[in-house]
Write a protein that holds these residues in place. Structure first.
Motif, mmCIF file in Angstrom:
data_model
loop_
_atom_site.group_PDB
_atom_site.id
_atom_site.type_symbol
_atom_site.label_atom_id
_atom_site.label_comp_id
_atom_site.label_asym_id
_atom_site.label_seq_id
_atom_site.Cartn_x
_atom_site.Cartn_y
_atom_site.Cartn_z
ATOM 1 N N ARG A 115 1.101 -0.704 -0.331
ATOM 2 C CA ARG A 115 -0.008 -0.053 -0.015
ATOM 3 C C ARG A 115 1.174 0.885 0.049
ATOM 4 O O ARG A 115 0.201 1.840 0.363
ATOM 5 N N ARG A 116 2.244 1.076 -0.242
ATOM 6 C CA ARG A 116 3.176 2.238 -0.686
ATOM 7 C C ARG A 116 2.719 3.653 -1.559
ATOM 8 O O ARG A 116 2.437 4.343 -1.018
ATOM 9 N N TYR A 117 2.438 3.109 -2.680
ATOM 10 C CA TYR A 117 1.383 4.468 -3.680
ATOM 11 C C TYR A 117 0.547 4.707 -3.211
ATOM 12 O O TYR A 117 -0.352 6.295 -3.306
ATOM 13 N N TYR A 118 -0.608 4.165 -2.175
ATOM 14 C CA TYR A 118 -1.727 4.476 -1.636
ATOM 15 C C TYR A 118 -0.992 5.564 -0.242
ATOM 16 O O TYR A 118 -2.128 6.536 -0.682
ATOM 17 N N ARG A 119 -0.677 5.162 0.501
ATOM 18 C CA ARG A 119 0.251 6.494 1.275
ATOM 19 C C ARG A 119 0.382 6.768 0.904
ATOM 20 O O ARG A 119 0.709 8.068 1.075
ATOM 21 N N ILE A 120 1.493 7.546 -0.512
ATOM 22 C CA ILE A 120 1.976 8.647 -1.243
ATOM 23 C C ILE A 120 0.685 9.114 -1.278
ATOM 24 O O ILE A 120 0.849 10.313 -0.949
ATOM 25 N N VAL A 121 0.607 8.771 -2.473
ATOM 26 C CA VAL A 121 -0.721 10.100 -2.886
ATOM 27 C C VAL A 121 -2.001 10.385 -1.671
ATOM 28 O O VAL A 121 -2.100 11.328 -1.794
ATOM 29 N N LEU A 122 -2.174 9.568 -0.664
ATOM 30 C CA LEU A 122 -3.164 10.470 0.460
ATOM 31 C C LEU A 122 -2.388 10.932 1.395
ATOM 32 O O LEU A 122 -3.152 12.359 1.517
ATOM 33 N N THR A 123 -0.702 10.833 1.285
ATOM 34 C CA THR A 123 0.486 11.720 1.968
ATOM 35 C C THR A 123 -0.328 14.253 0.992
ATOM 36 O O THR A 123 -0.278 14.579 1.269
ATOM 37 N N VAL A 124 0.051 12.512 -0.202
ATOM 38 C CA VAL A 124 0.446 14.179 -1.202
ATOM 39 C C VAL A 124 -1.107 15.313 -1.133
ATOM 40 O O VAL A 124 -0.960 16.577 -1.102
ATOM 41 N N VAL A 125 -2.482 14.231 -1.502
ATOM 42 C CA VAL A 125 -3.829 15.069 -0.668
ATOM 43 C C VAL A 125 -4.452 15.686 0.234
ATOM 44 O O VAL A 125 -4.554 16.567 -0.483
ATOM 45 N N CYS A 126 -3.831 14.862 1.274
ATOM 46 C CA CYS A 126 -3.672 15.818 2.983
ATOM 47 C C CYS A 126 -2.914 17.170 2.403
ATOM 48 O O CYS A 126 -3.714 18.001 2.815
ATOM 49 N N PHE A 127 -1.971 16.690 2.260
ATOM 50 C CA PHE A 127 -1.171 18.281 2.497
ATOM 51 C C PHE A 127 -1.681 19.370 1.626
ATOM 52 O O PHE A 127 -1.234 20.307 2.148
ATOM 53 N N VAL A 128 -1.964 18.439 -0.276
ATOM 54 C CA VAL A 128 -2.452 19.800 -0.991
ATOM 55 C C VAL A 128 -3.377 20.508 -0.299
ATOM 56 O O VAL A 128 -3.395 21.797 -0.118
ATOM 57 N N PHE A 129 -4.521 19.606 0.051
ATOM 58 C CA PHE A 129 -5.401 20.408 0.809
ATOM 59 C C PHE A 129 -5.617 20.990 2.352
ATOM 60 O O PHE A 129 -5.799 21.480 2.069
ATOM 61 N N ALA A 130 -4.510 20.733 2.967
ATOM 62 C CA ALA A 130 -4.711 21.691 4.219
ATOM 63 C C ALA A 130 -3.749 22.788 3.284
ATOM 64 O O ALA A 130 -3.756 23.995 3.852
ATOM 65 N N GLY A 131 -2.823 22.630 2.387
ATOM 66 C CA GLY A 131 -2.101 24.652 2.327
ATOM 67 C C GLY A 131 -3.630 24.830 1.788
ATOM 68 O O GLY A 131 -3.475 25.919 1.380
ATOM 69 N N LEU A 132 -4.672 24.693 0.827
ATOM 70 C CA LEU A 132 -5.546 25.000 0.593
ATOM 71 C C LEU A 132 -6.300 26.221 1.279
ATOM 72 O O LEU A 132 -6.882 26.975 1.429
ATOM 73 N N ASN A 133 -6.223 25.299 2.343
ATOM 74 C CA ASN A 133 -6.990 25.968 4.119
ATOM 75 C C ASN A 133 -6.500 26.704 4.806
ATOM 76 O O ASN A 133 -6.457 27.697 4.678
ATOM 77 N N GLY A 134 -4.630 26.379 4.286
ATOM 78 C CA GLY A 134 -4.009 27.435 5.204
ATOM 79 C C GLY A 134 -4.050 28.277 4.086
ATOM 80 O O GLY A 134 -4.152 29.921 4.438
ATOM 81 N N TYR A 135 -4.671 28.775 2.945
ATOM 82 C CA TYR A 135 -4.179 29.828 1.978
ATOM 83 C C TYR A 135 -5.156 30.693 2.515
ATOM 84 O O TYR A 135 -5.355 31.722 2.670
ATOM 85 N N ARG A 136 -6.549 30.107 2.334
ATOM 86 C CA ARG A 136 -7.445 30.869 2.646
ATOM 87 C C ARG A 136 -7.709 31.204 4.539
ATOM 88 O O ARG A 136 -7.838 32.631 4.225
ATOM 89 N N VAL A 137 -6.827 30.892 4.930
ATOM 90 C CA VAL A 137 -6.559 31.254 6.518
ATOM 91 C C VAL A 137 -6.329 32.678 6.799
ATOM 92 O O VAL A 137 -5.712 33.589 6.689
ATOM 93 N N PHE A 138 -4.999 32.320 4.742
ATOM 94 C CA PHE A 138 -3.267 33.429 5.534
ATOM 95 C C PHE A 138 -3.938 34.654 4.391
ATOM 96 O O PHE A 138 -4.192 36.023 5.610
#
Length: 60
Positions: free
Chosen positions: A4-27
């Motif tokens: 499940r390595r590729y699955y975890r890599i994709v989920l990690t990237v997606v989580c950080f992208v969405f966190a970045g988008l929400n961080g941008y809204r907060v910023f």
């Protein structure tokens, strides 16, 4: 168990992208309490998946 390595890599990237988008809204100042909540949740899940990737023994 299947790899499940590729699955975890994709989920990690997606989580950080969405966190970045929400961080941008907060910023920019256009946010609600729910945006801050989502920022924290995505950062937590991204960190958990990142730690799972780093701790997993690599069988190559």
């Amino acid at each position: 168990m299947q790899n499940r390595r590729y699955y975890r890599i994709v989920l990690t990237v997606v989580c950080f992208v969405f966190a970045g988008l929400n961080g941008y809204r907060v910023f920019t100042g256009n946010y609600s309490a729910f945006d801050v909540f989502l920022l924290v949740v995505f950062l937590i899940f991204g960190t958990i998946y990142l730690m799972a990737l780093l701790r997993k023994k690599r069988d190559v």
